[in-house]
Design a protein around this motif. Sequence first.
Motif, mmCIF file in Angstrom:
data_model
loop_
_atom_site.group_PDB
_atom_site.id
_atom_site.type_symbol
_atom_site.label_atom_id
_atom_site.label_comp_id
_atom_site.label_asym_id
_atom_site.label_seq_id
_atom_site.Cartn_x
_atom_site.Cartn_y
_atom_site.Cartn_z
ATOM 1 N N TRP A 126 0.826 -1.207 0.000
ATOM 2 C CA TRP A 126 0.000 0.000 0.000
ATOM 3 C C TRP A 126 0.858 1.254 0.000
ATOM 4 O O TRP A 126 0.565 2.229 -0.693
ATOM 5 C CB TRP A 126 -0.916 -0.024 1.223
ATOM 6 C CG TRP A 126 -1.762 1.198 1.407
ATOM 7 C CD1 TRP A 126 -2.903 1.508 0.739
ATOM 8 C CD2 TRP A 126 -1.547 2.273 2.320
ATOM 9 N NE1 TRP A 126 -3.415 2.708 1.180
ATOM 10 C CE2 TRP A 126 -2.600 3.200 2.155
ATOM 11 C CE3 TRP A 126 -0.560 2.530 3.280
ATOM 12 C CZ2 TRP A 126 -2.684 4.357 2.905
ATOM 13 C CZ3 TRP A 126 -0.653 3.690 4.025
ATOM 14 C CH2 TRP A 126 -1.706 4.591 3.831
ATOM 15 N N TRP A 129 2.173 1.722 -3.424
ATOM 16 C CA TRP A 129 1.111 2.175 -4.314
ATOM 17 C C TRP A 129 0.846 3.663 -4.124
ATOM 18 O O TRP A 129 0.616 4.396 -5.096
ATOM 19 C CB TRP A 129 -0.161 1.373 -4.047
ATOM 20 C CG TRP A 129 -1.322 1.806 -4.886
ATOM 21 C CD1 TRP A 129 -1.585 1.460 -6.183
ATOM 22 C CD2 TRP A 129 -2.391 2.685 -4.488
ATOM 23 N NE1 TRP A 129 -2.742 2.063 -6.613
ATOM 24 C CE2 TRP A 129 -3.255 2.823 -5.603
ATOM 25 C CE3 TRP A 129 -2.688 3.358 -3.311
ATOM 26 C CZ2 TRP A 129 -4.400 3.609 -5.555
ATOM 27 C CZ3 TRP A 129 -3.820 4.136 -3.256
ATOM 28 C CH2 TRP A 129 -4.670 4.266 -4.374
ATOM 29 N N LEU A 130 0.885 4.121 -2.871
ATOM 30 C CA LEU A 130 0.698 5.544 -2.610
ATOM 31 C C LEU A 130 1.788 6.371 -3.285
ATOM 32 O O LEU A 130 1.545 7.487 -3.751
ATOM 33 C CB LEU A 130 0.722 5.817 -1.103
ATOM 34 C CG LEU A 130 -0.525 5.441 -0.306
ATOM 35 C CD1 LEU A 130 -0.332 5.806 1.152
ATOM 36 C CD2 LEU A 130 -1.762 6.126 -0.855
ATOM 37 N N ALA A 131 3.005 5.827 -3.321
ATOM 38 C CA ALA A 131 4.115 6.540 -3.955
ATOM 39 C C ALA A 131 4.040 6.462 -5.476
ATOM 40 O O ALA A 131 4.815 7.139 -6.166
ATOM 41 C CB ALA A 131 5.444 5.982 -3.471
ATOM 42 N N ARG A 132 3.147 5.637 -6.005
ATOM 43 C CA ARG A 132 2.958 5.482 -7.451
ATOM 44 C C ARG A 132 4.244 5.078 -8.157
ATOM 45 O O ARG A 132 4.621 5.628 -9.183
ATOM 46 C CB ARG A 132 2.418 6.784 -8.072
ATOM 47 C CG ARG A 132 1.034 7.199 -7.590
ATOM 48 C CD ARG A 132 -0.032 6.207 -8.035
ATOM 49 N NE ARG A 132 -1.365 6.755 -7.885
ATOM 50 C CZ ARG A 132 -2.084 6.721 -6.765
ATOM 51 N NH1 ARG A 132 -1.574 6.179 -5.685
ATOM 52 N NH2 ARG A 132 -3.303 7.228 -6.722
ATOM 53 N N ARG A 133 4.951 4.113 -7.574
ATOM 54 C CA ARG A 133 6.178 3.647 -8.218
ATOM 55 C C ARG A 133 6.465 2.221 -7.777
ATOM 56 O O ARG A 133 5.970 1.747 -6.752
ATOM 57 C CB ARG A 133 7.362 4.538 -7.857
ATOM 58 C CG ARG A 133 7.702 4.566 -6.374
ATOM 59 C CD ARG A 133 8.949 5.376 -6.111
ATOM 60 N NE ARG A 133 9.229 5.524 -4.686
ATOM 61 C CZ ARG A 133 9.812 4.587 -3.943
ATOM 62 N NH1 ARG A 133 10.143 3.433 -4.478
ATOM 63 N NH2 ARG A 133 10.048 4.793 -2.656
ATOM 64 N N TRP A 134 7.300 1.543 -8.572
ATOM 65 C CA TRP A 134 7.754 0.214 -8.217
ATOM 66 C C TRP A 134 8.849 0.330 -7.165
ATOM 67 O O TRP A 134 9.516 1.353 -7.064
ATOM 68 C CB TRP A 134 8.295 -0.519 -9.445
ATOM 69 C CG TRP A 134 7.248 -0.876 -10.444
ATOM 70 C CD1 TRP A 134 6.970 -0.233 -11.602
ATOM 71 C CD2 TRP A 134 6.330 -1.967 -10.358
ATOM 72 N NE1 TRP A 134 5.927 -0.833 -12.255
ATOM 73 C CE2 TRP A 134 5.520 -1.914 -11.516
ATOM 74 C CE3 TRP A 134 6.110 -2.981 -9.419
ATOM 75 C CZ2 TRP A 134 4.503 -2.836 -11.744
ATOM 76 C CZ3 TRP A 134 5.104 -3.902 -9.664
ATOM 77 C CH2 TRP A 134 4.319 -3.817 -10.823
#
Length: 299
Positions: A126, A129-134
């Motif tokens: 999560w 996902w919040l950071a919008r990166r792998w």
Amino acid sequence: MARHAHVTASPSLPKFQQPSLAKAFVALLVGNAALALGPWLVRWADVGPAAAGFWRLALAVPFLLLMARAMGQPAHWPGRALAALVALAAFFFAADLVAWHAGIELTKLGNATLFGNMSSFAFAAWGLWLARRWPTRLQSAALLLAAAGSVLLMASSAELSARHLRGDLLALFAGLLYTGYLIGIERARGQLQPLPTIVLATVFGAVMLLPFALLTGERIIPSDWTPLIILALSSQVIGQGCIVYALGVVPPLIVGLALLTQPAISAFMGWLIYGETLTPFDWLGATAIGLALVLVRLR
């Protein structure tokens, strides 16, 4: 569990209330160490699983109220809709405690904590996902090490005896329930500060657990209050208090992986107090989780 800690990011606080990263990381480890004592204390208590959960929450309420007032976050009624959301989250938490406490009696301490904290991987994901990166290579290596360590701890349980299976499944089910609790708390935390949220969820959970313990005929009043008082102070007050102190400062990925230190500590407690066997898999698993936490802390 948790063991059971709130792992949602804290809303913005005044700068003087924000701990440094180093202090917050130490608090995170202290909180998880306190939570890891839970399985041992539940075994020590001479009440049923739901009753142990009730006293864990009920005895903690006065301390949490004092902590909330001291930190400038006094508990209050947040309105019907938000209170209903916290109550739903508390229902998952109460069910989690019943399943987890029952599982503790049927499996190793380390296993009960490990399966009860499977939601830690979901929280780490999560955060990414919040950071919008792998994840970076270092973060990926840490996650793989943590996963390998968890598998080794689970493999150790399967090797020792199939009689642990029922307890492992109950603890795993508790981990799934805890995930539902985290989702509800995460949604409520968008509008509530951490300590009022904890107080409200703790009160709701205690109110739900007492009737269940009575209906199932569990023993409610203990002959020895010592383990229940320590459980309330360690798991609800110290454990969650330290975790809340760290939230908003320590990244979610580190918080998620730090939760996995609890099974290693619980396995050691099981060996020290109950003579539960620690196999090479246990030692390797605990070491891998520790290395994962070191890796993810590296710049």
